[in-house]
Scaffold this active site. Structure first.
Site, short mmCIF file in Angstrom:
data_model
loop_
_atom_site.label_atom_id
_atom_site.label_comp_id
_atom_site.label_asym_id
_atom_site.label_seq_id
_atom_site.Cartn_x
_atom_site.Cartn_y
_atom_site.Cartn_z
N HIS A 61 0.85 -1.45 0.08
CA HIS A 61 -0.22 0.09 0.12
C HIS A 61 0.88 1.18 0.01
O HIS A 61 1.55 1.57 1.12
CB HIS A 61 -0.89 -0.11 1.21
CG HIS A 61 -2.01 1.00 1.23
ND1 HIS A 61 -3.27 0.62 2.00
CD2 HIS A 61 -2.03 2.28 0.82
CE1 HIS A 61 -3.85 1.73 1.70
NE2 HIS A 61 -3.08 2.89 1.12
N LEU A 64 2.37 6.59 -5.21
CA LEU A 64 3.64 7.14 -5.78
C LEU A 64 3.16 8.17 -6.64
O LEU A 64 4.22 8.84 -7.25
CB LEU A 64 3.88 6.13 -6.92
CG LEU A 64 4.49 4.77 -6.30
CD1 LEU A 64 5.12 3.76 -7.24
CD2 LEU A 64 5.76 5.05 -5.19
N ASN A 288 -5.45 9.50 7.13
CA ASN A 288 -6.74 8.79 7.03
C ASN A 288 -6.45 7.43 6.76
O ASN A 288 -5.95 7.18 5.84
CB ASN A 288 -7.38 9.57 6.08
CG ASN A 288 -8.66 9.12 5.91
OD1 ASN A 288 -9.49 8.33 6.42
ND2 ASN A 288 -9.59 9.60 4.57
N ASP A 315 1.39 2.63 3.58
CA ASP A 315 0.45 3.84 3.20
C ASP A 315 1.20 5.19 3.00
O ASP A 315 1.06 6.11 3.42
CB ASP A 315 -0.74 4.05 4.31
CG ASP A 315 -1.72 4.87 3.54
OD1 ASP A 315 -1.71 4.99 2.42
OD2 ASP A 315 -2.79 5.19 4.26
O1 DOR Z 1 -3.85 9.64 4.71
C1 DOR Z 1 -4.24 9.22 3.59
N1 DOR Z 1 -3.43 9.77 2.55
N2 DOR Z 1 -5.11 8.29 3.58
C2 DOR Z 1 -5.40 7.68 2.31
O2 DOR Z 1 -6.30 6.95 2.40
C3 DOR Z 1 -5.07 8.57 1.13
C4 DOR Z 1 -3.79 8.93 1.37
C5 DOR Z 1 -3.34 9.78 0.19
O3 DOR Z 1 -3.67 9.63 -0.96
O4 DOR Z 1 -2.87 11.02 0.36
#
Ligand code: DOR
Length: 450
Positions: A61, A64, A288, A315
């Site tokens: 996860h 990029l 998030n 993430d």
């Molecule tokens: O904190 C986050 N940033 N959660 C996500 O689900 C998306 C991500 C983003 O694309 O910046």
């Protein structure tokens, strides 16, 4: 290019074969040899005492940002940062501009990957057209183009009819759906975990119930459809228990934990500002789903330790400096995570919560199992091109985001001292990252990245 590297007395954790032993490893022309070459000259010898070698990490996860947000990250900079974090394979989320909702968009991305990526990149396609949650995307065409699963990450697919349809089609394709499990209505306008800290800071909260409702629905739909639902970045103890029960029932439900949700808490969002020492919200901690309280962070770490959560995923969500400025409400969600991932998760090892082999398993076999990659990717088969991450679990260093290879300098742990660092990363026989700290352990030359 180095032709021969010998790692002496290194702890080899090979989760694919379940072995853990101290031995020597030789990499000759990118190929791993289990028998050391006799009296060969010109080898680089590495003092591996106290170091760990594992298959290179797999990140399920990350973001990029290419195409569309190259000011935040590109395939090139993102994969260089991934290599620095020990990741030889990364899966990129489809919330690009345009999103990965058509086969043509995926093919265009893979063209960039072929020329620019320094590690293996596996793309996800969207669940719905435009990530709008209304109409299921051409999942079959996306699969043919090469996606490894589907996700509307960043947003929850709120419409259960749409989600059920998507899961049925993903099940036919035998690909997972990666679920950003946050009930949209409940988190609308929220900035951080709803709890004591959000009340103290006076900022809108995102309740744990938003995640638990979403996980509950998607487990029900996994049961109805037989699809593989993978819960992304799980954050609450109750959600972990729901996943445990789903697995006990035999459903294809898996989950990943991010380093930040395993280790950090909503207290990281408190900053003391101004001359009067007022407390304010730290935009760098805005992510998030949000950082939860310490009980939830520990429940996630324990869920990882006991195997209910099978994978660690970063993430990695890079943003520009400007994107993270402004009010708590307007700042972007996300943490730049590749380069601090190992140092953060090792905190739970140093505390005695998770064993080192279990962490390595979650960084390698966890993702490989969900993507159904071959066992050879997470093991050290003889005479094959090497995939290897070398790290020092005790090396202390201070995070300085200015030195990140990622364009995203957004992290709440800037200035923190972490214990544990990646020293080298190899993927498909190529050395793609070497840390300065390895040099003092080398004799006969230096390992150089290609
Ligand atoms: O904190 C986050 N940033 N959660 C996500 O689900 C998306 C991500 C983003 O694309 O910046």
């Amino acid at each position: 290019m180095n032709e021969c590297v010998i790692l002496h007395d290194v702890r080899v954790i090979d989760p694919g074969s379940g072995t853990d032993s101290v031995r020597d490893l030789c990499i000759l022309d990118g190929v791993l040899l289990n028998v050391l070459p006799d009296g060969r000259d010109g080898c680089v010898h590495v003092d591996g005492r106290g170091l760990v070698a594992s298959p290179s990490f797999i990140d399920l996860h990350c973001h990029l940002r290419q195409p569309g947000s190259e000011d935040k990250e590109t395939v090139r900079t993102g994969t260089m940062a991934a290599a620095a974090g020990g990741f030889g394979t990364v899966c990129c989320m489809p919330n690009t501009r345009p999103p990965m909702d058509t086969a043509a968009n995926v093919r265009a991305l893979l063209d960039i990957v072929r020329t620019d990526a320094v590690v293996e990149v596996l793309p996800f396609g969207t669940v719905t057209v435009g990530r709008l949650g209304r109409e299921v995307a051409d999942l079959e065409g996306l699969a043919v183009a090469g996606v490894v699963g589907f996700s509307d990450d960043g947003d929850y697919v709120l419409d259960s009819v749409v989600m059920r349809d998507a899961l049925e089609r993903a099940a036919e394709l035998q690909l997972p759906v990666i679920d950003h499990a946050q009930d949209g209505g409940l988190v609308m306008g929220g900035v951080m975990n709803e709890g004591e800290v959000s009340t103290l800071l006076g900022v809108p909260g995102m309740p744990p119930a938003a995640e638990e409702l979403a996980v509950c629905r998607d487990i029900a739909l996994a049961r109805t459809t037989g699809a593989h639902v993978h819960i992304a970045h799980i954050t609450t103890g109750r959600a972990v228990e729901m996943v445990r029960r789903a697995q006990d029932e035999g459903l294809k439900v898996t989950a990943e934990a991010t380093p930040h949700h395993m280790v950090l808490t909503d207290e990281c969002a408190i900053i003391v500002e101004g001359q009067n020492g007022e407390r304010g919200f730290n935009n760098q901690a805005k992510v998030n789903p949000p950082l939860r309280n310490s009980a939830d962070a520990m429940a996630v770490a324990r869920g990882l330790a006991d195997g209910v959560i099978s994978a660690i995923a970063t993430d990695h969500a890079p943003h520009t400096v400007g994107n993270k400025q402004g009010s708590p409400e307007s700042a972007a969600f996300g943490i730049s995570g590749f380069e601090t991932a190992l140092g953060l998760v090792l905190k739970r090892y140093h505390e005695g919560v998770v064993s080192l082999p279990r962490l390595v398993h979650a960084l390698t076999c966890g993702g490989a199992g969900i993507l159904r990659l071959p066992d050879s990717r997470v093991s050290f088969p003889d005479d094959s091109l090497v995939n290897l991450t070398l790290f020092d679990p005790d090396y202390e260093w201070t995070v300085d985001s200015a030195h990140f290879l990622s364009k995203g300098k957004n992290t709440p742990v800037d200035g923190w001292t972490l214990r544990g660092k990646v020293l080298a990363t190899f993927i498909a026989g190529k050395c793609v990252h070497v840390d300065e700290a390895l040099r003092s352990r080398c004799t006969g030359g230096d390992i150089t990245s290609q």
